[in-house]
Motif scaffolding. Structure first.
Motif, short mmCIF file in Angstrom:
data_model
loop_
_atom_site.label_atom_id
_atom_site.label_comp_id
_atom_site.label_asym_id
_atom_site.label_seq_id
_atom_site.Cartn_x
_atom_site.Cartn_y
_atom_site.Cartn_z
N GLY A 92 9.97 0.15 17.38
CA GLY A 92 8.86 0.92 16.82
C GLY A 92 9.21 1.33 15.40
O GLY A 92 10.37 1.29 14.99
N CYS A 93 8.19 1.74 14.66
CA CYS A 93 8.40 2.16 13.28
C CYS A 93 8.98 3.58 13.27
O CYS A 93 8.32 4.51 13.75
N PRO A 94 10.19 3.76 12.72
CA PRO A 94 10.78 5.11 12.74
C PRO A 94 9.97 6.13 11.96
O PRO A 94 10.02 7.32 12.26
N THR A 95 9.19 5.67 10.98
CA THR A 95 8.36 6.61 10.20
C THR A 95 7.22 7.13 11.06
O THR A 95 7.05 8.34 11.22
N HIS A 96 6.43 6.22 11.64
CA HIS A 96 5.27 6.65 12.44
C HIS A 96 5.70 7.33 13.75
O HIS A 96 4.95 8.14 14.31
N LEU A 97 6.91 6.99 14.23
CA LEU A 97 7.39 7.62 15.47
C LEU A 97 7.69 9.11 15.29
O LEU A 97 7.79 9.85 16.27
N VAL A 141 6.86 9.80 5.84
CA VAL A 141 7.34 9.22 4.58
C VAL A 141 8.31 8.09 4.94
O VAL A 141 9.27 8.31 5.68
N CYS A 142 8.03 6.89 4.46
CA CYS A 142 8.95 5.77 4.69
C CYS A 142 9.97 5.76 3.56
O CYS A 142 9.65 5.41 2.43
N HIS A 143 11.19 6.14 3.90
CA HIS A 143 12.22 6.26 2.85
C HIS A 143 12.59 4.91 2.25
O HIS A 143 13.01 4.85 1.10
N ASN A 144 12.38 3.85 3.01
CA ASN A 144 12.66 2.52 2.45
C ASN A 144 11.61 2.12 1.42
O ASN A 144 11.93 1.58 0.37
N MET A 145 10.36 2.41 1.73
CA MET A 145 9.29 2.10 0.78
C MET A 145 9.47 2.93 -0.49
O MET A 145 9.15 2.47 -1.59
N LYS A 146 9.98 4.13 -0.33
CA LYS A 146 10.10 5.02 -1.48
C LYS A 146 11.29 4.65 -2.38
O LYS A 146 11.45 5.23 -3.46
N PRO A 197 -1.94 2.20 14.06
CA PRO A 197 -1.52 1.95 15.45
C PRO A 197 0.00 1.90 15.64
O PRO A 197 0.45 1.69 16.77
N GLU A 198 0.78 2.08 14.58
CA GLU A 198 2.22 2.23 14.77
C GLU A 198 2.56 3.64 15.30
O GLU A 198 3.69 3.91 15.66
N CYS A 199 1.55 4.54 15.31
CA CYS A 199 1.76 5.87 15.91
C CYS A 199 1.75 5.74 17.43
O CYS A 199 1.23 4.77 17.99
N ILE A 210 4.14 -8.86 12.33
CA ILE A 210 4.60 -9.43 11.05
C ILE A 210 5.79 -8.65 10.47
O ILE A 210 6.57 -9.20 9.70
N ASN A 211 5.95 -7.40 10.90
CA ASN A 211 7.07 -6.58 10.40
C ASN A 211 8.37 -6.97 11.09
O ASN A 211 8.99 -6.19 11.81
N THR A 212 8.78 -8.23 10.91
CA THR A 212 10.02 -8.75 11.47
C THR A 212 10.67 -9.64 10.42
O THR A 212 9.98 -10.15 9.52
N ASP A 241 14.49 -2.03 2.87
CA ASP A 241 14.43 -2.86 4.08
C ASP A 241 13.69 -2.08 5.15
O ASP A 241 13.67 -0.85 5.12
N CYS A 242 13.11 -2.78 6.10
CA CYS A 242 12.39 -2.09 7.17
C CYS A 242 13.26 -2.07 8.42
O CYS A 242 13.58 -3.14 8.96
N PRO A 243 13.64 -0.90 8.91
CA PRO A 243 14.50 -0.86 10.10
C PRO A 243 13.87 -1.58 11.31
O PRO A 243 14.57 -2.22 12.08
N MET A 244 12.54 -1.48 11.44
CA MET A 244 11.90 -2.11 12.59
C MET A 244 12.07 -3.64 12.57
O MET A 244 12.16 -4.27 13.62
N ALA A 245 12.12 -4.20 11.37
CA ALA A 245 12.23 -5.66 11.26
C ALA A 245 13.51 -6.19 11.90
O ALA A 245 13.61 -7.37 12.25
N GLY A 300 8.02 -3.72 -2.20
CA GLY A 300 7.82 -3.41 -0.78
C GLY A 300 9.18 -3.52 -0.12
O GLY A 300 10.20 -3.27 -0.77
N VAL A 301 9.21 -3.93 1.15
CA VAL A 301 10.50 -4.08 1.83
C VAL A 301 10.80 -5.57 2.04
O VAL A 301 9.95 -6.43 1.86
N ARG A 302 12.07 -5.83 2.46
CA ARG A 302 12.60 -7.19 2.45
C ARG A 302 11.77 -8.20 3.25
O ARG A 302 11.52 -9.31 2.81
N ALA A 304 0.81 -1.23 0.00
CA ALA A 304 0.00 0.00 0.00
C ALA A 304 0.84 1.27 0.00
O ALA A 304 0.40 2.30 -0.48
N TYR A 305 2.07 1.22 0.54
CA TYR A 305 2.90 2.42 0.62
C TYR A 305 3.69 2.71 -0.66
O TYR A 305 4.50 3.63 -0.69
N GLN A 306 3.50 1.92 -1.69
CA GLN A 306 4.17 2.21 -2.97
C GLN A 306 3.41 3.34 -3.68
O GLN A 306 2.25 3.60 -3.40
#
Ligand code: SF4
Length: 305
Positions: free
Chosen positions: A171-176, A259-264, A199-201, A113-115, A85-89, A60-62, A25-27
């Protein structure tokens, strides 16, 4: 070559080469337009398992590509941009989880699931942002070690006061990046708009929202609502998608920092290179990782996820 010509060539080549394109969805919207399926990570993995194609291209991410591989080990899974890649993972290791289990032997380990696939092997159950509350309601254990997202965990914990939650870090660095000040400014600027957040906020931001839900949940809520204006508290690409599906409604970013720089990182050009056969990275997981990371996913499915 312009955008339309590149999209046409991607669509032609994906059919010719038996490729199914999965877009998170974030693409961006120009990627959505060439995708066979769009959605949240687990929904995409299920679609991939059902798809007739043998080659899955994940935009998406890895960790999302790894989940697709875990659910469809017989298929070729390509990550469109290997740097995405997703830093939270990666915020916790199997050693961290082993130490927690030793300290709390009576607790069940629940992983978002984001792991990574490797970290999923340490979990008893996987949850998604949309399924977490319903699934954990059905878990008999009172004590829950929730990894890695403390914000999602805090949101779930609020709905399940009968359970005892143990959080460590993460936590998600984007939503944080979203702060309460952003909520105050956005509500002041758009007093008629409803606030929809992921809910990642942070929990105080979720508490100030009119709706809290997964990305798919936010899209569906806005599409079905009679209201005309919405402040969107998740990755800003959702605003672009909603403007296409609801051209008569208005959508505002809760924060320009969402903005999720990894998704972008993934571009239409990456997809073009992948379908030509000269881009992306094929995902390989050992049999041990596939079978161990599948178990907590199957537990989620058995509990209705
Ligand atoms: S939005 Fe957050 S959780 Fe999602 S991929 Fe980006 S960093 Fe990871």
């Amino acid at each position: 070559m312009n955008t339309r010509e590149m999209q046409d060539e991607i669509i032609r080549l994906k059919k010719e080469k038996d490729i199914c394109i999965l877009a998170h969805a974030y693409q961006s919207h120009n990627i959505w337009e060439v995708a066979d399926f769009v959605g949240d990570s687990f929904a995409l993995s299920k679609k991939a398992a059902e798809a007739k194609e043998n080659n899955m291209l994940m935009c998406g991410v890895r960790f999302m590509a790894e989940t697709v591989k875990t659910l469809s080990p017989q298929k070729n899974v390509i990550l469109a941009n290997p740097d995405a890649d997703c830093p939270m993972a990666h915020q916790m290791s199997r050693l961290d989880v082993a130490a927690l289990k030793e300290k709390h032997p009576d607790a069940v380990v629940v992983a978002y699931i984001n792991t990574t696939a490797e970290l999923k092997c340490s979990a008893d159950i996987i949850v998604t942002s949309s399924s977490a509350v319903d699934i954990l309601k059905k878990v008999p254990e009172k004590k829950i070690i929730f990894i890695p997202d403390c914000n999602l965990g805090a949101y779930v914990a609020k709905s399940l006061p009968e359970k005892e939650f143990i959080f460590v870090k993460g936590g998600c660095p984007t939503h944080l990046r979203v702060q309460m000040a952003d909520v105050e400014i956005a509500k002041e600027n758009h007093p008629s708009a409803e606030l929809l957040v992921h809910p990642e906020c942070r929990i105080e931001i979720c508490e100030s929202a009119d709706y809290v839900g997964s990305t798919t949940g936010i899209i569906s809520y806005a599409e079905k609502s009679d209201k005309k204006e919405f402040i969107i508290g998740t990755e800003n690409s959702i605003i672009e998608h909603l403007q296409f599906s609801c051209p008569d409604k208005k959508f505002y970013a809760l924060s320009r920092e969402l903005v999720c720089h990894n998704m972008k990182l993934t571009t239409l050009g990456d997809i073009y290179n992948c379908v030509k056969g000269c881009g992306g990275e094929e995902i390989f997981l050992s049999d041990e990782i596939i079978s161990s990371s599948l178990k907590p996913i199957e537990k989620m499915i058995a509990l209705g996820g």
